[in-house]
Design an enzyme around this catalytic site. Sequence first.
Site, PDB file in Angstrom:
ATOM      1  N   GLU A 225      -1.944  -7.958   5.515  1.00 53.31           N
ATOM      2  CA  GLU A 225      -2.925  -8.586   4.625  1.00 53.31           C
ATOM      3  C   GLU A 225      -2.730 -10.090   4.674  1.00 53.31           C
ATOM      4  O   GLU A 225      -3.482 -10.815   5.316  1.00 53.31           O
ATOM      5  CB  GLU A 225      -2.806  -8.059   3.194  1.00 53.31           C
ATOM      6  CG  GLU A 225      -3.893  -8.638   2.289  1.00 53.31           C
ATOM      7  CD  GLU A 225      -3.647  -8.384   0.821  1.00 53.31           C
ATOM      8  OE1 GLU A 225      -4.642  -8.356   0.071  1.00 53.31           O
ATOM      9  OE2 GLU A 225      -2.479  -8.258   0.402  1.00 53.31           O
TER      10      GLU A 225
ATOM     11  N   ASP B 298      -6.520  -1.657  -5.496  1.00 54.76           N
ATOM     12  CA  ASP B 298      -5.410  -2.608  -5.547  1.00 54.76           C
ATOM     13  C   ASP B 298      -5.080  -3.029  -6.981  1.00 54.76           C
ATOM     14  O   ASP B 298      -4.205  -2.452  -7.600  1.00 54.76           O
ATOM     15  CB  ASP B 298      -5.719  -3.818  -4.663  1.00 54.76           C
ATOM     16  CG  ASP B 298      -4.480  -4.536  -4.168  1.00 54.76           C
ATOM     17  OD1 ASP B 298      -3.367  -4.078  -4.478  1.00 54.76           O
ATOM     18  OD2 ASP B 298      -4.608  -5.543  -3.465  1.00 54.76           O
ATOM     19  N   ASP B 299      -5.770  -4.016  -7.511  1.00 53.74           N
ATOM     20  CA  ASP B 299      -5.528  -4.524  -8.870  1.00 53.74           C
ATOM     21  C   ASP B 299      -6.861  -4.798  -9.563  1.00 53.74           C
ATOM     22  O   ASP B 299      -7.322  -5.944  -9.613  1.00 53.74           O
ATOM     23  CB  ASP B 299      -4.710  -5.827  -8.821  1.00 53.74           C
ATOM     24  CG  ASP B 299      -3.315  -5.629  -8.269  1.00 53.74           C
ATOM     25  OD1 ASP B 299      -2.509  -4.963  -8.945  1.00 53.74           O
ATOM     26  OD2 ASP B 299      -3.030  -6.132  -7.166  1.00 53.74           O
TER      27      ASP B 299
ATOM     28  N   HIS C 113       3.563  -2.399   2.283  1.00 54.64           N
ATOM     29  CA  HIS C 113       2.466  -3.337   2.505  1.00 54.64           C
ATOM     30  C   HIS C 113       2.656  -4.050   3.840  1.00 54.64           C
ATOM     31  O   HIS C 113       3.777  -4.402   4.222  1.00 54.64           O
ATOM     32  CB  HIS C 113       2.442  -4.410   1.409  1.00 54.64           C
ATOM     33  CG  HIS C 113       1.874  -3.948   0.105  1.00 54.64           C
ATOM     34  ND1 HIS C 113       2.315  -2.837  -0.546  1.00 54.64           N
ATOM     35  CD2 HIS C 113       0.887  -4.479  -0.676  1.00 54.64           C
ATOM     36  CE1 HIS C 113       1.638  -2.691  -1.684  1.00 54.64           C
ATOM     37  NE2 HIS C 113       0.768  -3.665  -1.780  1.00 54.64           N
TER      38      HIS C 113
ATOM     39  N   HIS D 241      -3.984   3.393  -3.285  1.00 49.87           N
ATOM     40  CA  HIS D 241      -3.465   2.023  -3.363  1.00 49.87           C
ATOM     41  C   HIS D 241      -3.916   1.399  -4.678  1.00 49.87           C
ATOM     42  O   HIS D 241      -4.976   0.780  -4.772  1.00 49.87           O
ATOM     43  CB  HIS D 241      -3.935   1.181  -2.183  1.00 49.87           C
ATOM     44  CG  HIS D 241      -3.147  -0.087  -2.024  1.00 49.87           C
ATOM     45  ND1 HIS D 241      -2.231  -0.278  -1.010  1.00 49.87           N
ATOM     46  CD2 HIS D 241      -3.105  -1.216  -2.772  1.00 49.87           C
ATOM     47  CE1 HIS D 241      -1.667  -1.475  -1.139  1.00 49.87           C
ATOM     48  NE2 HIS D 241      -2.195  -2.059  -2.202  1.00 49.87           N
TER      49      HIS D 241
ATOM     50  N   HIS E  61      -1.955  -0.624  -8.084  1.00 43.86           N
ATOM     51  CA  HIS E  61      -0.734  -1.123  -8.724  1.00 43.86           C
ATOM     52  C   HIS E  61      -0.783  -0.907 -10.235  1.00 43.86           C
ATOM     53  O   HIS E  61      -1.858  -0.902 -10.830  1.00 43.86           O
ATOM     54  CB  HIS E  61      -0.544  -2.600  -8.401  1.00 43.86           C
ATOM     55  CG  HIS E  61      -0.226  -2.862  -6.967  1.00 43.86           C
ATOM     56  ND1 HIS E  61       1.061  -2.820  -6.477  1.00 43.86           N
ATOM     57  CD2 HIS E  61      -1.021  -3.139  -5.902  1.00 43.86           C
ATOM     58  CE1 HIS E  61       1.046  -3.081  -5.176  1.00 43.86           C
ATOM     59  NE2 HIS E  61      -0.210  -3.267  -4.799  1.00 43.86           N
TER      60      HIS E  61
END
Length: 348
Positions: free
Chosen positions: A203, A281-282, A200, A16, A18
Amino acid sequence: MASVRDVRLLPKAHLHLHFTGSMRSGTLLELADKYGVHLPEALKGGEPPKLRATDERGWFRFQRLYDMARSCLREPEDIQRLVRETAQEDVADGSRWLEIQVDPTSYAPRLGGLIPALEIILDSVDRATAETGLPIRVLVAANRMKHPLDARTLARLAVRFADRGVIGFGLSNDERRGFARDFDRAFAIAREGGLIAAPHGGELSGASSVRDCLDDLRADRIGHGVRAAEDPRLLARLAQSGVTCEVCPASNVALGVYEKPEDVPLRALWDAGVPMALGADDPLLFGSRLAAQYEIAREHHGFTDEELAELGRQSLRAARMPAAALAEALADVDAWLADNPAAGPRAD
């Protein structure tokens, strides 16, 4: 203080992550200077910006910062640099397999169109794998904020490039918008083409969004999925079906889904038997990469090294790795666990 095993050396898969969000903050500053892009102060300091995306205004700010960073990726060499540096960071954190998620329509205007954009991304992935030794695959993600017909176009494109390194199909952006079932045809196209379904859910929205991903999109994995902890029956279903949740603890806290790292329900998912693959994630916006997620599990949730090793195994099993590479990585997890850091160096 007792010695502990280094989680950076624990073999793991990163499922996961991005695309723009994987960028180094220093790289963003250099690219912004290169193209004369005026970055907001939140992206200039080298520290993660203060974010809270649990309301519409907060999510809009998060997206605006992400879009600003993405605007600095303008040439093929920028894409190549991002993927190469991301691979280097992952290797340093013990990653044996990386799946990076991207919506190529976001890069198409500056890279010559949708197909050329994806080709540039895939070529960059091949180069980075050759340079770092890290196997990398691409998960093409549709945007929930756009029309479902756009998602179908992307699903067909993803299937077309399955033999070039596209491994899955996702659905990202604000899960509070629209309905998962609106994208069911796009996911059917992807599944029929042999791709992993990894939307997704769970969340920003609650357990119902995870259930929708299972019922309407027939998800193989769930991006995030932590809000499933609010429904014991759903946890049992995830565990029984073996659907892996791509849990991103630092992201959950940074976006305000949970107030503190210890509030992220890692233990609830673990105790229910739900497979997990920890992800960053980021990192550009949340300030931590892959190994740091395992440190959160250790420091804030009391995961032992034996449990961390099992988390590493779960991530590897959830990846679509070749059998030989998977077996080697799993053996290396056992070797990491067999090592006793408290024993010190061996005498000759």
